[in-house]
Design a protein around this motif. Structure first.
Motif, PDB file in Angstrom:
ATOM      1  N   ALA A 198       0.830  -1.210   0.000  1.00  0.00           N
ATOM      2  CA  ALA A 198       0.000   0.000   0.000  1.00  0.00           C
ATOM      3  C   ALA A 198       0.865   1.261   0.000  1.00  0.00           C
ATOM      4  O   ALA A 198       0.545   2.249  -0.679  1.00  0.00           O
ATOM      5  N   LEU A 199       1.972   1.246   0.738  1.00  0.00           N
ATOM      6  CA  LEU A 199       2.901   2.376   0.698  1.00  0.00           C
ATOM      7  C   LEU A 199       3.462   2.567  -0.709  1.00  0.00           C
ATOM      8  O   LEU A 199       3.532   3.689  -1.225  1.00  0.00           O
ATOM      9  N   GLY A 200       3.877   1.464  -1.317  1.00  0.00           N
ATOM     10  CA  GLY A 200       4.438   1.542  -2.660  1.00  0.00           C
ATOM     11  C   GLY A 200       3.451   2.049  -3.681  1.00  0.00           C
ATOM     12  O   GLY A 200       3.827   2.682  -4.671  1.00  0.00           O
ATOM     13  N   GLU A 201       2.174   1.786  -3.446  1.00  0.00           N
ATOM     14  CA  GLU A 201       1.126   2.239  -4.363  1.00  0.00           C
ATOM     15  C   GLU A 201       0.717   3.685  -4.120  1.00  0.00           C
ATOM     16  O   GLU A 201      -0.148   4.210  -4.825  1.00  0.00           O
ATOM     17  N   GLY A 202       1.326   4.325  -3.120  1.00  0.00           N
ATOM     18  CA  GLY A 202       1.084   5.748  -2.918  1.00  0.00           C
ATOM     19  C   GLY A 202       0.376   6.122  -1.643  1.00  0.00           C
ATOM     20  O   GLY A 202       0.130   7.309  -1.398  1.00  0.00           O
ATOM     21  N   GLY A 203       0.044   5.159  -0.795  1.00  0.00           N
ATOM     22  CA  GLY A 203      -0.612   5.481   0.456  1.00  0.00           C
ATOM     23  C   GLY A 203       0.349   6.116   1.440  1.00  0.00           C
ATOM     24  O   GLY A 203       1.559   5.854   1.415  1.00  0.00           O
ATOM     25  N   SER A 204      -0.170   6.971   2.317  1.00  0.00           N
ATOM     26  CA  SER A 204       0.680   7.592   3.329  1.00  0.00           C
ATOM     27  C   SER A 204       0.802   6.676   4.530  1.00  0.00           C
ATOM     28  O   SER A 204      -0.143   5.975   4.899  1.00  0.00           O
ATOM     29  N   ALA A 205       1.980   6.670   5.140  1.00  0.00           N
ATOM     30  CA  ALA A 205       2.209   5.807   6.292  1.00  0.00           C
ATOM     31  C   ALA A 205       1.253   6.131   7.425  1.00  0.00           C
ATOM     32  O   ALA A 205       0.699   5.235   8.068  1.00  0.00           O
ATOM     33  N   ALA A 206       1.026   7.403   7.689  1.00  0.00           N
ATOM     34  CA  ALA A 206       0.166   7.792   8.804  1.00  0.00           C
ATOM     35  C   ALA A 206      -1.264   7.310   8.588  1.00  0.00           C
ATOM     36  O   ALA A 206      -1.892   6.750   9.490  1.00  0.00           O
ATOM     37  N   ALA A 207      -1.779   7.503   7.381  1.00  0.00           N
ATOM     38  CA  ALA A 207      -3.153   7.099   7.091  1.00  0.00           C
ATOM     39  C   ALA A 207      -3.304   5.591   7.140  1.00  0.00           C
ATOM     40  O   ALA A 207      -4.290   5.058   7.663  1.00  0.00           O
ATOM     41  N   LEU A 208      -2.315   4.869   6.610  1.00  0.00           N
ATOM     42  CA  LEU A 208      -2.401   3.416   6.591  1.00  0.00           C
ATOM     43  C   LEU A 208      -2.337   2.836   7.987  1.00  0.00           C
ATOM     44  O   LEU A 208      -3.035   1.876   8.312  1.00  0.00           O
ATOM     45  N   LYS A 209      -1.496   3.401   8.863  1.00  0.00           N
ATOM     46  CA  LYS A 209      -1.409   2.900  10.225  1.00  0.00           C
ATOM     47  C   LYS A 209      -2.701   3.154  10.988  1.00  0.00           C
ATOM     48  O   LYS A 209      -3.099   2.369  11.836  1.00  0.00           O
TER      49      LYS A 209
ATOM     50  N   ALA B 191      22.511  -0.822   8.317  1.00  0.00           N
ATOM     51  CA  ALA B 191      21.143  -1.329   8.183  1.00  0.00           C
ATOM     52  C   ALA B 191      20.351  -0.440   7.232  1.00  0.00           C
ATOM     53  O   ALA B 191      19.379   0.209   7.622  1.00  0.00           O
ATOM     54  N   PRO B 192      20.728  -0.407   5.949  1.00  0.00           N
ATOM     55  CA  PRO B 192      20.076   0.525   5.021  1.00  0.00           C
ATOM     56  C   PRO B 192      18.604   0.229   4.761  1.00  0.00           C
ATOM     57  O   PRO B 192      17.810   1.156   4.577  1.00  0.00           O
ATOM     58  N   VAL B 193      18.214  -1.052   4.738  1.00  0.00           N
ATOM     59  CA  VAL B 193      16.805  -1.366   4.474  1.00  0.00           C
ATOM     60  C   VAL B 193      15.952  -0.956   5.664  1.00  0.00           C
ATOM     61  O   VAL B 193      14.884  -0.351   5.507  1.00  0.00           O
ATOM     62  N   THR B 194      16.437  -1.253   6.859  1.00  0.00           N
ATOM     63  CA  THR B 194      15.719  -0.814   8.062  1.00  0.00           C
ATOM     64  C   THR B 194      15.621   0.709   8.115  1.00  0.00           C
ATOM     65  O   THR B 194      14.570   1.265   8.467  1.00  0.00           O
ATOM     66  N   ALA B 195      16.699   1.384   7.736  1.00  0.00           N
ATOM     67  CA  ALA B 195      16.686   2.851   7.724  1.00  0.00           C
ATOM     68  C   ALA B 195      15.656   3.379   6.735  1.00  0.00           C
ATOM     69  O   ALA B 195      14.952   4.365   7.019  1.00  0.00           O
ATOM     70  N   ALA B 196      15.546   2.724   5.582  1.00  0.00           N
ATOM     71  CA  ALA B 196      14.570   3.158   4.578  1.00  0.00           C
ATOM     72  C   ALA B 196      13.145   2.992   5.094  1.00  0.00           C
ATOM     73  O   ALA B 196      12.297   3.880   4.937  1.00  0.00           O
ATOM     74  N   VAL B 197      12.873   1.851   5.731  1.00  0.00           N
ATOM     75  CA  VAL B 197      11.525   1.620   6.257  1.00  0.00           C
ATOM     76  C   VAL B 197      11.215   2.612   7.377  1.00  0.00           C
ATOM     77  O   VAL B 197      10.109   3.171   7.442  1.00  0.00           O
ATOM     78  N   ALA B 198      12.176   2.853   8.262  1.00  0.00           N
ATOM     79  CA  ALA B 198      11.955   3.816   9.344  1.00  0.00           C
ATOM     80  C   ALA B 198      11.634   5.200   8.784  1.00  0.00           C
ATOM     81  O   ALA B 198      10.746   5.902   9.283  1.00  0.00           O
ATOM     82  N   ALA B 199      12.361   5.608   7.744  1.00  0.00           N
ATOM     83  CA  ALA B 199      12.109   6.918   7.135  1.00  0.00           C
ATOM     84  C   ALA B 199      10.707   6.988   6.548  1.00  0.00           C
ATOM     85  O   ALA B 199      10.022   8.016   6.651  1.00  0.00           O
ATOM     86  N   LEU B 200      10.259   5.880   5.951  1.00  0.00           N
ATOM     87  CA  LEU B 200       8.918   5.859   5.358  1.00  0.00           C
ATOM     88  C   LEU B 200       7.833   5.931   6.434  1.00  0.00           C
ATOM     89  O   LEU B 200       6.902   6.740   6.331  1.00  0.00           O
TER      90      LEU B 200
ATOM     91  N   ILE C 182      14.008   4.631  -2.353  1.00  0.00           N
ATOM     92  CA  ILE C 182      14.471   3.702  -3.394  1.00  0.00           C
ATOM     93  C   ILE C 182      15.708   4.259  -4.076  1.00  0.00           C
ATOM     94  O   ILE C 182      16.702   3.552  -4.295  1.00  0.00           O
ATOM     95  N   GLY C 183      15.672   5.559  -4.403  1.00  0.00           N
ATOM     96  CA  GLY C 183      16.828   6.177  -5.039  1.00  0.00           C
ATOM     97  C   GLY C 183      18.069   6.120  -4.169  1.00  0.00           C
ATOM     98  O   GLY C 183      19.179   5.860  -4.658  1.00  0.00           O
ATOM     99  N   GLU C 184      17.889   6.338  -2.875  1.00  0.00           N
ATOM    100  CA  GLU C 184      19.036   6.304  -1.964  1.00  0.00           C
ATOM    101  C   GLU C 184      19.612   4.898  -1.844  1.00  0.00           C
ATOM    102  O   GLU C 184      20.838   4.715  -1.778  1.00  0.00           O
TER     103      GLU C 184
ATOM    104  N   ARG D 135       9.544  10.766   7.053  1.00  0.00           N
ATOM    105  CA  ARG D 135      10.716  11.601   6.786  1.00  0.00           C
ATOM    106  C   ARG D 135      11.163  11.541   5.342  1.00  0.00           C
ATOM    107  O   ARG D 135      11.999  12.339   4.916  1.00  0.00           O
ATOM    108  N   ALA D 136      10.618  10.611   4.573  1.00  0.00           N
ATOM    109  CA  ALA D 136      10.998  10.465   3.169  1.00  0.00           C
ATOM    110  C   ALA D 136       9.882   9.743   2.440  1.00  0.00           C
ATOM    111  O   ALA D 136       9.078   9.020   3.047  1.00  0.00           O
ATOM    112  N   GLY D 137       9.831   9.949   1.128  1.00  0.00           N
ATOM    113  CA  GLY D 137       8.860   9.265   0.298  1.00  0.00           C
ATOM    114  C   GLY D 137       9.451   8.013  -0.320  1.00  0.00           C
ATOM    115  O   GLY D 137      10.660   7.755  -0.242  1.00  0.00           O
TER     116      GLY D 137
END
Length: 333
Positions: A263-274, A300-309, A320-322, A313-315
């Motif tokens: 759902a995040l990948g499809e464009g949903g916001s983390a706050a709304a989904l939670k 731990a780059p994958v964990t960092a990416a999920v935490a940011a999402l 993905i680009g990082e 803190r990041a889209g």
């Protein structure tokens, strides 16, 4: 029947608690299931179904549901099947109701927010007279409830206790393996939820199966680094509670964490989904796991990416680009 654990209490009337109560009953135990919701208790006792969490599943062999926590706590062993962040409160409520040395089997997966503690350590603090154990592995509640073949790991610091618990809960379709690596089993279960969110993001963004396979492989390497740094044994992470659970959770939409990532990948916001969706333990675990990794100096780059999402803190495109822009390196260095 193993008379030492003739009776089983289950604290938690959700899908997983109900499924494990069924598994224990099928193993020949006398089972008492505690739930907060009187309507759920009435449905289980009168209609032999938990319609809110396991609709369509007949609860046979019989088990008794109750809103009285003391009745579940009086059993020879107690399974704690409530969300990770409620572990301290529920274990604390169980503590004065259980006999000393009663095994308390934790089934939630995560670190405690605020303290960063593993849940066995939380139980040790909240219910010091209990004997903590952990049940984890590649298992969906619906599969267990429907008697589909499932294998899990049960870990306790005392391997003899882990083996006794495995024997008490085993049945032809539910196969527990014993371990004394409590840290490895716990960390594998906690981190796979975080990494499954990342796998879901890859699919939700339409990046393809090749990218998903690469992500899962690199995520497993990350899980292994952090778990070993925390004191786990590497071989535990290659087993059911590590690699096995990651593969299941990171590839199936039955997984709340994977579905949340999609759902995040499809464009949903983390706050709304939670807010709108079901419990997603990985979203709560990611920031805690990232802080632990930073403290230990673990990449731990994958964990960092999920935490940011999940913290907003990041889209998706940015993380993905990082990840793709990270410096090239040897795979096993």
């Amino acid at each position: 029947m193993t008379s030492r654990f003739a009776s089983v209490g289950v604290a938690g009337g959700g899908a997983w608690g109900t499924a494990l109560a069924l598994a224990a009953a099928r193993a020949g135990r006398t089972v008492t299931l505690w739930a907060r919701d009187p309507a759920a208790v009435e449905a289980i006792n009168a209609r032999r179904e938990n319609p809110a969490h396991l609709p369509g599943v007949r609860l046979d062999p019989p088990l008794e549901a109750t809103t009285d926590l003391a009745r579940a706590a009086a059993a020879d062993l107690v399974i704690l099947s409530t969300p990770a962040q409620t572990t301290r409160a529920v274990a604390g409520a169980l503590a004065p109701l259980m006999r000393p040395d009663t095994p308390l089997v934790i089934t939630a997966k995560g670190f405690e927010a605020g303290t960063g503690l593993l849940l066995a350590d939380v139980v040790a603090a909240a219910a010091p007279a209990a004997r903590p154990a952990v049940l984890s592995g590649p298992s969906f509640a619906a599969d267990v409830a429907r008697s589909l073949p499932t294998a899990v790991t049960i870990a306790a610091a005392d391997i003899a206790l882990a083996e006794a618990l495995a024997r008490a809960l085993a049945s032809p379709f539910f196969r527990p393996y014993a371990s004394d690596d409590v840290i490895g089993v716990e960390v594998g279960g906690a981190l796979k939820n975080v990494l499954a969110i990342a796998s879901g993001v890859v699919i939700g963004r339409g990046l393809g199966a090749s990218a998903q396979a690469a992500l899962i492989a690199r995520a497993f390497a990350e899980l292994m680094r952090l778990a070993v740094a925390l004191g786990a044994r590497a071989e535990t992470l290659t087993g059911l509670s590590g690699f096995g659970d990651l593969v299941l959770t990171a590839t199936s939409r039955q997984s709340r964490n994977f579905a949340f990532g999609v759902a995040l990948g499809e464009g949903g916001s983390a706050a709304a989904l939670k807010e709108a969706g079901p419990l997603v333990e990985g979203a709560k675990t990611a920031p805690v796991a990232l802080a632990i990794a930073a403290r230990l100096g673990i990449d731990a780059p994958v964990t960092a990416a999920v935490a940011a999402l999940v913290e907003g803190r990041a889209g998706v495109d940015q993380v993905i680009g990082e990840l793709l822009a990270r410096p090239l390196k040897r795979e096993t260095a």
